[in-house]
Design an enzyme around this catalytic site. Structure first.
Site, PDB file in Angstrom:
ATOM      1  N   VAL A 110       1.162   3.946   2.462  1.00 50.92           N
ATOM      2  CA  VAL A 110       1.952   3.702   3.567  1.00 50.92           C
ATOM      3  C   VAL A 110       2.973   2.470   3.686  1.00 50.92           C
ATOM      4  O   VAL A 110       4.266   2.929   4.144  1.00 50.92           O
ATOM      5  CB  VAL A 110       0.977   3.566   4.691  1.00 50.92           C
ATOM      6  CG1 VAL A 110       2.052   3.635   6.113  1.00 50.92           C
ATOM      7  CG2 VAL A 110       0.226   5.085   4.952  1.00 50.92           C
ATOM      8  N   HIS A 165      -0.221  17.165   5.954  1.00 47.99           N
ATOM      9  CA  HIS A 165      -1.297  17.855   6.706  1.00 47.99           C
ATOM     10  C   HIS A 165      -0.469  18.846   7.182  1.00 47.99           C
ATOM     11  O   HIS A 165       0.562  18.973   7.605  1.00 47.99           O
ATOM     12  CB  HIS A 165      -2.042  16.951   7.556  1.00 47.99           C
ATOM     13  CG  HIS A 165      -2.610  15.711   6.993  1.00 47.99           C
ATOM     14  ND1 HIS A 165      -3.125  15.568   5.914  1.00 47.99           N
ATOM     15  CD2 HIS A 165      -3.093  14.733   7.576  1.00 47.99           C
ATOM     16  CE1 HIS A 165      -3.713  14.551   5.529  1.00 47.99           C
ATOM     17  NE2 HIS A 165      -3.857  14.085   6.713  1.00 47.99           N
ATOM     18  N   LYS A 210     -11.453  11.905  16.235  1.00 47.27           N
ATOM     19  CA  LYS A 210     -10.430  11.217  16.492  1.00 47.27           C
ATOM     20  C   LYS A 210      -9.127  12.222  17.176  1.00 47.27           C
ATOM     21  O   LYS A 210      -8.524  11.799  18.172  1.00 47.27           O
ATOM     22  CB  LYS A 210      -9.702  10.790  15.290  1.00 47.27           C
ATOM     23  CG  LYS A 210     -10.727   9.440  14.589  1.00 47.27           C
ATOM     24  CD  LYS A 210      -9.929   8.973  13.441  1.00 47.27           C
ATOM     25  CE  LYS A 210     -10.717   8.092  12.695  1.00 47.27           C
ATOM     26  NZ  LYS A 210     -10.268   7.820  11.528  1.00 47.27           N
ATOM     27  N   CYS A 218      -3.220  10.308  11.439  1.00 53.95           N
ATOM     28  CA  CYS A 218      -2.039  11.187  10.688  1.00 53.95           C
ATOM     29  C   CYS A 218      -2.469  12.658  11.152  1.00 53.95           C
ATOM     30  O   CYS A 218      -1.543  13.401  11.379  1.00 53.95           O
ATOM     31  CB  CYS A 218      -2.269  11.026   9.338  1.00 53.95           C
ATOM     32  SG  CYS A 218      -3.640  11.193   8.336  1.00 53.95           S
ATOM     33  N   GLY A 235       0.772  -1.354  -0.194  1.00 56.67           N
ATOM     34  CA  GLY A 235      -0.212  -0.090   0.037  1.00 56.67           C
ATOM     35  C   GLY A 235       0.884   1.381   0.077  1.00 56.67           C
ATOM     36  O   GLY A 235       2.123   1.213   0.072  1.00 56.67           O
ATOM     37  N   SER A 266      -1.908  -9.680  -4.029  1.00 55.13           N
ATOM     38  CA  SER A 266      -0.368  -9.195  -4.409  1.00 55.13           C
ATOM     39  C   SER A 266       0.514 -10.238  -4.056  1.00 55.13           C
ATOM     40  O   SER A 266       1.943  -9.748  -4.083  1.00 55.13           O
ATOM     41  CB  SER A 266      -0.336  -7.948  -3.059  1.00 55.13           C
ATOM     42  OG  SER A 266      -1.191  -6.923  -3.367  1.00 55.13           O
TER      43      SER A 266
END
Length: 352
Positions: free
Chosen positions: A15, A255, A226, A130, A13, A41
């Protein structure tokens, strides 16, 4: 001496790709590194530490002999498989939201609460969201000095926070609007041109979208809740006052957050800057007279939290206002997960 064995679950993926890069560039504390992903995969070969490693399909036997397993998979996959890894003797370090609020699972940011990683009744350590991670290292350093009592936060979140679909959608939308110089001058004109909104509720190109996550009670989003809950848990401040508005912006990765922080004790700009300058995992970049402050375009691909625009509040001597940026795929996900895994590895490794 035998180094611990590491499994990377979700290695293919976005990350996971960053995780493999970090494992190839950080101090080599691992013996075998085992790469695991979904059956579709399996058989792929990925490079880690300069070697090609074949990806295994996720199964119980994948965790045989594994000491630490890093997970970057959807919540439901972590819920099923992190306990399997732990039952087999591995310490699971999970980047999903599946266990963050479980009282028996520590939520760890090594620069802030490393000691919490040692208490793991379920054999699982959780990695924060994140958005929280993009600010909490800096806020932890300031809290240690001044005593944090309240956070008012506006986030400016990148498209990659919505995964590969977010990145692809933004790039496609940018392509559609790039040759239309008159767009953005009439209601709905951008929406009509871009068509497919992808994972976003409104056009992201040439726009900002005051929404990230799913709808919760009283109009709050899951992303906002969160940040509140995770900040309280990481800082061990269960009654911390937190107000958050999460906004998606047309940035690929990194971010940003504008933070108004209120403390128990009086603050000064110079002392706050000194603390941030010396804090592990933080870069102070704060000279607005010379145009120096963090932006996503300059921070992307780097590991620290970058902080600028540090000011004492005009109306409250106990409050600071500041702006910070953090790469949401690195410290916001892969790097913090790797740092937690390294803390655990240090426990497991034999010492002289």
């Amino acid at each position: 001496m035998t180094k611990p064995t590491l499994a990377v679950v979700g290695a293919t993926g976005a990350v996971g790709t960053v995780m493999l890069e970090l494992l190839s560039t950080r101090a080599d504390v691992w013996g075998e590194i085992r790469l695991i992903a979904s059956p579709r995969s399996a058989g792929k070969r990925l490079s880690v530490r300069g070697q090609e490693v074949e990806v295994l399909a996720l199964s119980e036997s994948c965790f045989d002999g594994v000491d630490v397993a890093m997970f970057d998979v959807p919540d439901e996959v972590s819920l099923q498989w992190a306990p399997v890894a732990a039952a087999g003797g591995a310490i699971a370090v999970d980047n999903s939201g599946a266990f963050r609020m479980d009282p028996d699972v520590p939520l760890v940011v090594p620069e802030v609460n490393a000691a919490a990683a040692r208490s793991r009744p379920k054999g699982i350590v959780s990695n924060p969201n994140c958005t929280t991670l993009s600010m909490i290292v800096a806020m932890g350093a300031l809290h240690a000095e001044f005593g944090l009592t309240e956070l008012v936060v506006a986030s400016y979140q990148a498209a990659s926070g919505a995964g590969q679909a977010g990145i692809d959608t933004l790039r496609e939308q940018m392509s559609k609007v790039s040759n239309s110089p008159d767009l953005g001058t009439a209601p709905g004109d951008i929406r009509r041109v871009i068509g497919d909104l992808g994972p976003f509720p409104a056009p992201l190109a040439l726009n900002v979208v005051p929404w990230a996550g799913s709808l919760k009670d009283d109009g709050w989003s899951s992303e906002e809740m969160k940040v509140r809950a995770e900040s309280r848990k990481i800082l061990d401040l269960p009654h911390l006052r937190v107000a958050v508005t999460c906004v998606r912006v047309p940035v690929i990765t990194t971010h940003s957050l504008a933070v108004h922080a209120v403390f128990e004790r009086e603050v000064t700009q110079s002392r706050a800057q000194e603390i941030l300058r010396d804090a592990a995992g933080v870069v102070l970049f704060d000279d607005p007279a010379n145009g120096e402050f963090p932006t996503p375009a300059d921070v992307v691909g780097t590991d620290p939290t970058w902080v600028g625009r540090v000011r004492r509040s005009l109306d409250d001597p106990n409050a600071l206002d500041l702006f910070l940026c953090g790469d949401n795929l690195r410290k916001g996900a892969a790097l913090n997960t790797a740092q937690i895994a390294e803390l655990v590895a240090a426990e497991l490794s034999p010492h002289d």
